[in-house]
Design a protein around this motif. Structure first.
Motif, PDB file in Angstrom:
ATOM      1  N   LEU A  63       6.611  12.303   2.059  1.00 37.99           N
ATOM      2  CA  LEU A  63       7.469  12.987   2.955  1.00 37.99           C
ATOM      3  C   LEU A  63       8.452  12.769   2.164  1.00 37.99           C
ATOM      4  O   LEU A  63       9.179  13.429   2.525  1.00 37.99           O
ATOM      5  N   ILE A  64       8.740  11.566   0.875  1.00 39.97           N
ATOM      6  CA  ILE A  64      10.325  11.298   0.901  1.00 39.97           C
ATOM      7  C   ILE A  64      10.203  12.142  -0.025  1.00 39.97           C
ATOM      8  O   ILE A  64      11.197  12.861  -0.500  1.00 39.97           O
ATOM      9  N   ALA A  65       8.838  12.808  -0.694  1.00 39.05           N
ATOM     10  CA  ALA A  65       8.688  14.081  -1.944  1.00 39.05           C
ATOM     11  C   ALA A  65       9.847  14.793  -1.330  1.00 39.05           C
ATOM     12  O   ALA A  65      10.268  15.675  -2.185  1.00 39.05           O
ATOM     13  N   ALA A  66       8.812  15.694  -0.555  1.00 39.70           N
ATOM     14  CA  ALA A  66       9.170  16.907   0.253  1.00 39.70           C
ATOM     15  C   ALA A  66      10.480  16.691   0.638  1.00 39.70           C
ATOM     16  O   ALA A  66      11.417  17.881   0.476  1.00 39.70           O
ATOM     17  N   HIS A  67      11.032  15.795   0.731  1.00 37.58           N
ATOM     18  CA  HIS A  67      12.569  15.894   1.344  1.00 37.58           C
ATOM     19  C   HIS A  67      13.834  16.208   0.204  1.00 37.58           C
ATOM     20  O   HIS A  67      14.190  17.153   0.229  1.00 37.58           O
ATOM     21  N   LEU A 116       9.783  18.036   8.208  1.00 37.14           N
ATOM     22  CA  LEU A 116       9.315  18.642   6.642  1.00 37.14           C
ATOM     23  C   LEU A 116       9.115  20.177   6.599  1.00 37.14           C
ATOM     24  O   LEU A 116       7.490  19.920   7.426  1.00 37.14           O
ATOM     25  N   ASN A 117       8.835  21.313   6.350  1.00 39.33           N
ATOM     26  CA  ASN A 117       8.218  22.384   5.976  1.00 39.33           C
ATOM     27  C   ASN A 117       6.983  22.824   4.517  1.00 39.33           C
ATOM     28  O   ASN A 117       6.742  23.721   4.297  1.00 39.33           O
ATOM     29  N   ASN A 118       7.302  21.939   4.182  1.00 40.60           N
ATOM     30  CA  ASN A 118       6.941  21.669   2.423  1.00 40.60           C
ATOM     31  C   ASN A 118       5.813  20.710   1.963  1.00 40.60           C
ATOM     32  O   ASN A 118       5.726  20.079   1.236  1.00 40.60           O
ATOM     33  N   VAL A 119       5.305  19.925   3.919  1.00 41.84           N
ATOM     34  CA  VAL A 119       3.959  19.048   3.275  1.00 41.84           C
ATOM     35  C   VAL A 119       2.774  19.177   3.989  1.00 41.84           C
ATOM     36  O   VAL A 119       3.471  19.778   5.348  1.00 41.84           O
ATOM     37  N   HIS A 162       0.610  -1.259  -0.441  1.00 40.60           N
ATOM     38  CA  HIS A 162      -0.378   0.217  -0.088  1.00 40.60           C
ATOM     39  C   HIS A 162       0.901   1.416  -0.432  1.00 40.60           C
ATOM     40  O   HIS A 162       0.004   2.676  -0.535  1.00 40.60           O
ATOM     41  N   TRP A 163       1.879   1.296   0.081  1.00 44.30           N
ATOM     42  CA  TRP A 163       2.781   2.756   0.028  1.00 44.30           C
ATOM     43  C   TRP A 163       4.423   2.762  -0.583  1.00 44.30           C
ATOM     44  O   TRP A 163       4.371   1.619  -0.933  1.00 44.30           O
ATOM     45  N   THR A 164       4.542   3.880  -1.465  1.00 42.29           N
ATOM     46  CA  THR A 164       4.854   3.921  -1.842  1.00 42.29           C
ATOM     47  C   THR A 164       7.108   3.256  -1.999  1.00 42.29           C
ATOM     48  O   THR A 164       7.037   3.723  -0.999  1.00 42.29           O
ATOM     49  N   PRO A 165       7.018   2.700  -2.771  1.00 41.82           N
ATOM     50  CA  PRO A 165       8.451   2.511  -2.071  1.00 41.82           C
ATOM     51  C   PRO A 165       9.356   3.622  -2.609  1.00 41.82           C
ATOM     52  O   PRO A 165       8.946   4.950  -2.859  1.00 41.82           O
ATOM     53  N   LEU A 166      10.385   4.279  -1.591  1.00 41.68           N
ATOM     54  CA  LEU A 166      11.504   5.153  -1.493  1.00 41.68           C
ATOM     55  C   LEU A 166      12.087   5.182  -3.090  1.00 41.68           C
ATOM     56  O   LEU A 166      11.724   6.109  -3.589  1.00 41.68           O
ATOM     57  N   HIS A 167      12.386   4.286  -3.847  1.00 42.64           N
ATOM     58  CA  HIS A 167      12.943   4.688  -4.901  1.00 42.64           C
ATOM     59  C   HIS A 167      11.497   5.300  -5.780  1.00 42.64           C
ATOM     60  O   HIS A 167      12.654   6.208  -7.089  1.00 42.64           O
ATOM     61  N   VAL A 168      10.786   4.611  -5.586  1.00 41.50           N
ATOM     62  CA  VAL A 168       9.323   5.117  -6.980  1.00 41.50           C
ATOM     63  C   VAL A 168       8.914   7.001  -6.753  1.00 41.50           C
ATOM     64  O   VAL A 168       9.209   7.465  -7.280  1.00 41.50           O
ATOM     65  N   ALA A 169       9.398   6.783  -5.103  1.00 38.61           N
ATOM     66  CA  ALA A 169       8.776   8.462  -4.430  1.00 38.61           C
ATOM     67  C   ALA A 169      10.198   9.285  -5.468  1.00 38.61           C
ATOM     68  O   ALA A 169       9.359  10.358  -4.910  1.00 38.61           O
TER      69      ALA A 169
END
Ligand code: SAM
Length: 199
Positions: free
Chosen positions: A67-71, A100-103, A33-40
């Motif tokens: 969260l990964i994308a914002a990082h 993170l302040n962009n999420v 159900h949650w996007t893998p890191l390399h995909v994100a």
């Protein structure tokens, strides 16, 4: 400050590491159900097309993609809309660590969101658990095939209204929600990950 940055970086070393931001029952749902890191990372890079863009994850779960994308893309803002409040709570708790302040996470049905407020979109087959015989996150909501179709149609109509240049990334999508006008620009991971631009 340097110590804090290194502490943060360590969460992004692997999926196993990142998933430890969540309790064990949420970790156990990750592979489905949650996007893998390399995909994100790939999706984030594609969607962060211009500075200050607003990007919406349609069905953001525990916030793993956002969260990964914002990082990795600090110059744009990621929004996650999620219908289950307890998953938003996990997302916000994880961000207490990541700072993170962009999420931003919004607890709503995606149908109550104004698509005009967003520039680009990510969709990880969020309506799929409405179909019979599929893996479910929990039993806190009602599922039905009718909902799958009505959500897909609603999403397609919203995307059809977006201007040229709108970007969309889909992961494991049936493509029933993609309107005419969205042009496939790239596919990856055995065609499970697709990148589209409205022309
Ligand atoms: C496959 S998970 C993806 C989670 C997140 N996008 C990620 O990649 O880590 C899909 C999420 O969409 C949510 N969802 C499904 N239908 C929704 C709706 N109508 N409105 C808001 N959220 C919805 C589900 O509750 C679930 O958490």
């Amino acid at each position: 400050m340097e110590i804090f940055k290194n502490e943060i970086k360590h969460w992004f070393k692997s999926d196993e590491q990142f998933n430890q931001l969540y309790p064990i029952d949420i970790q156990l749902l990750a592979s489905w159900h949650w996007t893998p890191l390399h995909v994100a990372r790939k999706v984030a890079q594609f969607l962060a097309a211009e500075k200050n863009a607003s990007i919406l994850d349609i069905g953001s779960g525990v916030g793993k993609f956002c969260l990964i994308a914002a990082h990795y893309e600090p110059n744009v803002h990621f929004y996650g809309v999620e219908q289950r409040q307890h998953l938003i709570d996990y997302a916000e708790k994880a961000n207490e660590t990541l700072q993170l302040n962009n999420v931003t996470f919004l607890c709503k049905n995606f149908k109550d969101i104004d698509f005009k407020n967003f520039d680009h979109f990510y969709y990880f087959n969020s309506f799929y658990e409405n179909l019979e015989g599929t893996s479910k996150i929990d039993d806190s909501i009602d599922y039905s095939t009718a909902l799958f179709h009505s959500y897909s149609l609603y999403l397609m109509r919203q995307l059809a209204l977006k201007p040229a240049g709108t970007r969309l990334a889909t992961y494991h999508s049936s493509e029933s929600e993609i309107p005419l006008g969205f042009h496939l620009v790239k596919a990856d991971l055995d065609e499970q990950l697709k990148f589209w631009v409205k022309i």
